[in-house]
Design a protein around this motif. Sequence first.
Motif, PDB file in Angstrom:
ATOM      1  N   ASP A  56       0.818  -1.219   0.000  1.00 11.65           N
ATOM      2  CA  ASP A  56       0.000   0.000   0.000  1.00 11.65           C
ATOM      3  C   ASP A  56       0.853   1.272   0.000  1.00 11.65           C
ATOM      4  N   LEU A  57       2.068   1.180  -0.551  1.00  8.78           N
ATOM      5  CA  LEU A  57       2.952   2.344  -0.593  1.00  8.78           C
ATOM      6  C   LEU A  57       2.283   3.470  -1.382  1.00  8.78           C
ATOM      7  N   TRP A  58       2.323   4.682  -0.818  1.00  4.94           N
ATOM      8  CA  TRP A  58       1.698   5.827  -1.479  1.00  4.94           C
ATOM      9  C   TRP A  58       2.384   6.143  -2.809  1.00  4.94           C
ATOM     10  N   LYS A  59       1.677   6.891  -3.635  1.00  4.35           N
ATOM     11  CA  LYS A  59       2.258   7.362  -4.890  1.00  4.35           C
ATOM     12  C   LYS A  59       2.885   8.747  -4.686  1.00  4.35           C
ATOM     13  N   ALA A  60       3.766   9.109  -5.591  1.00  6.44           N
ATOM     14  CA  ALA A  60       4.447  10.402  -5.502  1.00  6.44           C
ATOM     15  C   ALA A  60       4.510  11.028  -6.884  1.00  6.44           C
ATOM     16  N   GLU A  61       4.657  12.340  -6.889  1.00  8.68           N
ATOM     17  CA  GLU A  61       4.813  13.070  -8.151  1.00  8.68           C
ATOM     18  C   GLU A  61       6.312  13.194  -8.411  1.00  8.68           C
ATOM     19  N   ILE A  62       6.823  12.390  -9.349  1.00 14.50           N
ATOM     20  CA  ILE A  62       8.272  12.276  -9.524  1.00 14.50           C
ATOM     21  C   ILE A  62       8.648  12.359 -11.001  1.00 14.50           C
ATOM     22  N   ASP A  63       9.918  12.687 -11.204  1.00 15.64           N
ATOM     23  CA  ASP A  63      10.559  12.488 -12.498  1.00 15.64           C
ATOM     24  C   ASP A  63      11.214  11.114 -12.411  1.00 15.64           C
ATOM     25  N   ALA A  64      10.599  10.121 -13.045  1.00 13.75           N
ATOM     26  CA  ALA A  64      11.052   8.733 -12.886  1.00 13.75           C
ATOM     27  C   ALA A  64      12.520   8.567 -13.275  1.00 13.75           C
ATOM     28  N   GLY A  65      12.948   9.280 -14.318  1.00 14.91           N
ATOM     29  CA  GLY A  65      14.348   9.164 -14.747  1.00 14.91           C
ATOM     30  C   GLY A  65      15.308   9.682 -13.690  1.00 14.91           C
TER      31      GLY A  65
END
Length: 653
Positions: free
Chosen positions: A386-395
């Motif tokens: 259930d790890l939360w999501k994040a707003e990331i630059d995947a690279g």
Amino acid sequence: MNYRFFSLTNPSPEGFTCQRPEKRDLLGSHVALHACTIEECTGLMDQFTERVAGLIITPGEHFSYKPIGPHLWHLQTSQDARYKLQEIAEFTLRQIESGLAAAEEITQLRTQLERSLREHQEARREHGHQSTYLTEKVQTLRDEVQKRQAIEAQLHMYKIFSEKAVQGMGWINLKGDVMYANPAAQKIITGAPEKNIIGTNIADFFPPDEHARIMNEIIPYVLEEGQWSGELRVKRIGTDELIPIGDTASLIHDTQTGEPLLANVIYDLRDQRRIEEERIKIKKLESVGQLAGGIAHDFNNLLSCILGNISLAAESLEINSDAGHLLEDARKATLQAKGLTQQLLTFAEGGDPIRKTASIDNVIKDSTEFVLHGSNIKCRYNIPDDLWKAEIDAGQISQVIQNLVLNAIEAMPDGGSITVACGNKPARNGHDADCIKIMVIDEGCGILQEDLERVFDPYFTTKDGASGLGLSICHSIISKHGGSISIESHPGHRTSVSILIPRTVEKAEEPAAVPLRESQPLESGKLRILVMDDEPLIRKTCQRILTRLGHEIYTAKDGNEAVEVYRRQQQANAPIQLSIMDLTIPGGLGGQYAVKAVKEIDPGALVIVASGYSSDPVMANYTEHGFAAAIAKPFEIAELQEVINQLGRGAPA
């Protein structure tokens, strides 16, 4: 104070005696009685509630108290306060004793009042003319009682305020004897708020030079000026640790003796200095970033010329010839240099992350496995479903994880294992944001304490042949994601890197914007192509490449010239069919603005944006700025041809 502890539970809490008290025990002193529930004590206490002084303690979800007799209280303790149960009981009993003392004093005053009233009634019968005098006396006594009650309540509030204050508070006499210290002050000086320092002397916890400074400089200054503020170093009792503190000392006087005292408000400066060091570190990275960004952009322009000419030369040779092999090696080296410039751009404004909401666990696992492939290191994952999501630059986040795992591998040359753990970290006290915590832990050689403070400094390294940019890049990337990164290390044992990235609450996807005008697909065959770039070598290289591909080429050094060329060709009935524009032109009109002017001339114009800042937001969202495609410098012939072919098919490039 005379009080005793009893417990009806087995085993009893620390500091309490597990035995059932007798009647004489309950009546012989102030009592703190621990039980599982209040009902358990009902039968025992019914006949004594009017005569017993003390409290009954039971466990509960919240901390609360209420009276159940004249001097008997019910105290409910929460789970997190259990380890301080005896201290809480002692404090409460002291308050009860203070209340009893105050009650006794008020009772005496009331007795005096009643006596005065009786005297007044008798005197009124016998001496009516004394009525006014006695009435005033009674009122004076009533006012005195109310005044003392108000003072008692005010003193109690001051005590609560001092006990709960987060800053250290206390006062000393002119000899340096500690007359009072609240828990916060005791924690700063001893490391534990419950360790009492009242009655000690400041010489016990200040180094000799600071003690001499206080006695010879600060105390005389306060006596003359009334107040002093500054920094001191306190030696934590029982250790050799010196702690920097801020102190404001003010002159006060004992209300009974008139003795001058120094009231001190102290606070630990270590957190403040850590914040300041972090700010300086970020400023340092920003300065390096600005320099690196400019260098990387110029370097990418040079690489564009080198890579383009290598591609042209390679097409003129046989693949298996000696010269062909040499050019292939040069090509590979140029592509490696391209990767290095991308790392440098991470420091620059152009390296800001292009973020999208994503599950971070897949990025972490894929990046870790990629680096560990072929090594003698095993990895243990501890990642919840259930790890939360994040707003990331995947690279960029992948680059961080790869750098950290690579460091872990280098710290364990003989093999070993690393642990990659993730977790949800909710906000606390309304101050922090919900975050995702990532930890990379190795079993390697660790980092020396003197090196630990510099690991994020650009170009700092203890390894031969290393650039010293790995952890600096990690710090820059995480900071630009609004997060933080820290390292703990035990030399000879392990190193643990902790990352916090703000959680993203998912939003419903918005419908994609429909462009006002659709660009027309390219016709096949020979095209009229406009190339705009401020670097003459790049213009020449692009012209050679596109001419080799069979196209007719026009060039411009900036946006203004490009717009004029575009307008002239429209008027000559030989319109430009495709434009390739550099995004940034120092001191001139760049592609981001030139494309708007071109679109005014020809709403269906096809424009490709090219830039050495591959992570610029315009490059990631080129269609929103009017471009039909984007290509990152340096590029090869095949890359440019593929973009043109996609536009020719009407497909997004």
